[in-house]
Design a protein around this motif. Structure first.
Motif, short mmCIF file in Angstrom:
data_model
loop_
_atom_site.label_atom_id
_atom_site.label_comp_id
_atom_site.label_asym_id
_atom_site.label_seq_id
_atom_site.Cartn_x
_atom_site.Cartn_y
_atom_site.Cartn_z
N SER A 264 0.83 -1.21 0.00
CA SER A 264 0.00 0.00 0.00
C SER A 264 0.86 1.26 0.00
O SER A 264 0.59 2.21 -0.75
N ILE A 265 1.90 1.26 0.84
CA ILE A 265 2.81 2.42 0.89
C ILE A 265 3.52 2.60 -0.45
O ILE A 265 3.70 3.72 -0.94
N THR A 266 3.94 1.48 -1.04
CA THR A 266 4.59 1.53 -2.34
C THR A 266 3.66 2.13 -3.39
O THR A 266 4.09 2.94 -4.24
N GLY A 267 2.38 1.75 -3.34
CA GLY A 267 1.41 2.30 -4.27
C GLY A 267 1.27 3.80 -4.12
O GLY A 267 1.21 4.55 -5.11
N ILE A 268 1.22 4.27 -2.87
CA ILE A 268 1.09 5.71 -2.62
C ILE A 268 2.33 6.46 -3.11
O ILE A 268 2.23 7.52 -3.75
N LEU A 269 3.50 5.92 -2.82
CA LEU A 269 4.74 6.55 -3.27
C LEU A 269 4.81 6.59 -4.80
O LEU A 269 5.31 7.56 -5.39
N SER A 270 4.28 5.54 -5.44
CA SER A 270 4.25 5.50 -6.91
C SER A 270 3.36 6.61 -7.46
O SER A 270 3.68 7.24 -8.47
N ALA A 271 2.22 6.83 -6.79
CA ALA A 271 1.30 7.88 -7.24
C ALA A 271 1.92 9.26 -7.08
O ALA A 271 1.84 10.10 -7.99
N ILE A 272 2.56 9.49 -5.94
CA ILE A 272 3.18 10.80 -5.69
C ILE A 272 4.37 11.03 -6.63
O ILE A 272 4.47 12.05 -7.31
N GLY A 273 5.26 10.04 -6.67
CA GLY A 273 6.44 10.17 -7.53
C GLY A 273 6.08 10.26 -8.99
O GLY A 273 6.69 11.02 -9.76
N GLY A 274 5.08 9.47 -9.42
CA GLY A 274 4.67 9.49 -10.81
C GLY A 274 4.10 10.83 -11.23
O GLY A 274 4.33 11.29 -12.37
N HIS A 275 3.36 11.47 -10.34
CA HIS A 275 2.79 12.78 -10.66
C HIS A 275 3.88 13.80 -10.94
O HIS A 275 3.84 14.52 -11.95
N PHE A 276 4.87 13.86 -10.06
CA PHE A 276 5.95 14.84 -10.25
C PHE A 276 6.85 14.48 -11.42
O PHE A 276 7.38 15.36 -12.11
N LEU A 277 7.01 13.18 -11.70
CA LEU A 277 7.78 12.77 -12.87
C LEU A 277 7.06 13.22 -14.14
O LEU A 277 7.71 13.73 -15.07
N ALA A 278 5.75 13.04 -14.19
CA ALA A 278 4.98 13.44 -15.37
C ALA A 278 5.07 14.94 -15.60
O ALA A 278 5.16 15.40 -16.74
N ILE A 279 5.02 15.71 -14.51
CA ILE A 279 5.13 17.16 -14.64
C ILE A 279 6.50 17.55 -15.19
O ILE A 279 6.62 18.42 -16.06
N SER A 280 7.53 16.88 -14.71
CA SER A 280 8.89 17.24 -15.12
C SER A 280 9.18 16.90 -16.58
O SER A 280 9.97 17.58 -17.23
N ILE A 281 8.53 15.86 -17.10
CA ILE A 281 8.79 15.46 -18.49
C ILE A 281 7.61 15.78 -19.41
O ILE A 281 7.66 15.48 -20.60
N ASN A 282 6.53 16.35 -18.81
CA ASN A 282 5.33 16.69 -19.58
C ASN A 282 4.78 15.45 -20.29
O ASN A 282 4.48 15.47 -21.48
N GLY A 283 4.65 14.36 -19.54
CA GLY A 283 4.18 13.11 -20.11
C GLY A 283 2.91 12.62 -19.44
O GLY A 283 2.28 13.34 -18.66
N SER A 284 2.53 11.40 -19.75
CA SER A 284 1.33 10.79 -19.19
C SER A 284 1.48 10.60 -17.69
O SER A 284 2.46 9.98 -17.22
N ILE A 285 0.51 11.08 -16.92
CA ILE A 285 0.58 10.97 -15.47
C ILE A 285 0.40 9.52 -15.03
O ILE A 285 1.18 9.00 -14.22
N ALA A 286 -0.61 8.85 -15.59
CA ALA A 286 -0.85 7.46 -15.23
C ALA A 286 0.34 6.59 -15.62
O ALA A 286 0.76 5.71 -14.87
N GLY A 287 0.89 6.84 -16.81
CA GLY A 287 2.06 6.09 -17.25
C GLY A 287 3.26 6.33 -16.36
O GLY A 287 4.03 5.40 -16.07
N ALA A 288 3.44 7.57 -15.91
CA ALA A 288 4.56 7.89 -15.03
C ALA A 288 4.40 7.20 -13.67
O ALA A 288 5.38 6.73 -13.08
#
Length: 293
Positions: free
Chosen positions: A235-259
């Motif tokens: 569960s914690i890993t899933g939450i970290l994936s959601a948070i990290g993926g959001h900021f990764l998507a913003i930084s590369i201007n890519g798909s949020i879900a994919g990130a």
């Protein structure tokens, strides 16, 4: 506020999938989650054609029914058709998914129900689809309430049926000797996987939700020998994936879900390297049989 809603939505999806994914991993049924995420498509379309609306409850019921049917077909082909389980999974989900695509293209051409939405989703649009009360008060995105309700149902299901799920995951024959129906609990688990998958469609899509079903649970599987701890870590890993993926998507201007799915894979890779370096080739990676409640 939009970023908060996106992260919250991703976290709700990831935690729901991670909890169920733990039991799929332990049952060696990880790819069944992939199969169901594709096979429920005709159930969604049939539910829409029958009801004439895209009501979430109707979609969930249609998906749940197809999820159970998919599980039945996989077990039937494996036990009665003398096929290997991976072949049964491949045959079942490919033709059911193809059937769903045909139904969409043939009967829903004038409706906003398309393959791209089902496959990829778009979590960035979640903050735009809000619930407005008659008084004019905006209480937030609809997806958060739907996914929040699904998460609560998943938690209740696992909490109430923890012992049955644990026993049927580790030793189905022993469960049967205790009077516990391994088949019933297997179908219930698959139904919840189906519900969670469909509830996540508009946010992350059918393909990307598979990453949340498998990667966090697989990460936890490497790091602990206790089932309850495994669920918590996943569960914690899933939450970290959601948070990290959001900021990764913003930084590369890519798909949020994919990130988000990419970050889940990166976390798994880090856990794998950590476990391998810690054991130094002497200790075995946690086996299914060594995990305890």
């Amino acid at each position: 506020m939009s970023s908060f809603y996106i992260i919250l939505t991703g976290s709700l999806v990831a935690v729901s999938c991670a909890i169920l994914g733990c039991f799929l991993i332990l049952r060696k049924m990880a790819m069944v989650g992939d199969a169901i995420s594709h096979a429920v498509l005709p159930g969604i379309v049939i539910a829409f054609l029958w009801s004439g609306s895209r009501d979430s409850v109707t979609m969930l019921l249609g998906a749940g029914a197809l999820g159970i049917i998919s599980t039945f077909l996989i077990e039937f082909l494996t036990n009665k058709g003398n096929l290997q389980s991976d072949a049964s999974i491949g045959v079942t989900f490919t033709w059911l998914f193809a059937l769903g695509v045909i139904l969409i293209s043939a009967f829903t051409g004038q409706v906003d129900l398309d393959q791209e939405c089902v496959l990829y989703g778009e979590i960035a649009y979640v903050p735009l689809d809000t619930i407005v009360l008659n008084s004019g008060v905006d209480i937030g995105p609809q997806a958060i309430y739907l996914l929040g309700a699904v998460l609560l149902m998943v938690i209740a299901f696992v909490w109430l049926g923890f012992n049955q799920l644990r026993i049927t995951s580790f030793d189905p024959q022993y469960a049967i000797s205790l009077g516990i129906s391994a088949t019933l609990w297997n179908y219930l688990l698959m139904a919840f996987v189906s519900f969670t998958t469909v509830a996540s469609f508009e946010s992350v899509g059918a393909i990307l939700v598979v990453a949340f079903l498998i990667a966090p649970a697989a990460t936890a599987y490497l790091l602990t020998k206790r089932l309850k701890t495994m669920i918590f870590i996943a569960s914690i890993t899933g939450i970290l994936s959601a948070i990290g993926g959001h900021f990764l998507a913003i930084s590369i201007n890519g798909s949020i879900a994919g990130a988000m799915a990419t970050v889940a894979g990166i976390i798994f890779g880090i856990a794998f390297v950590y476990v391998r370096s810690k054991t130094k080739g002497d200790a075995k990676i946690t086996s299914r049989e060594s995990i305890v409640a």
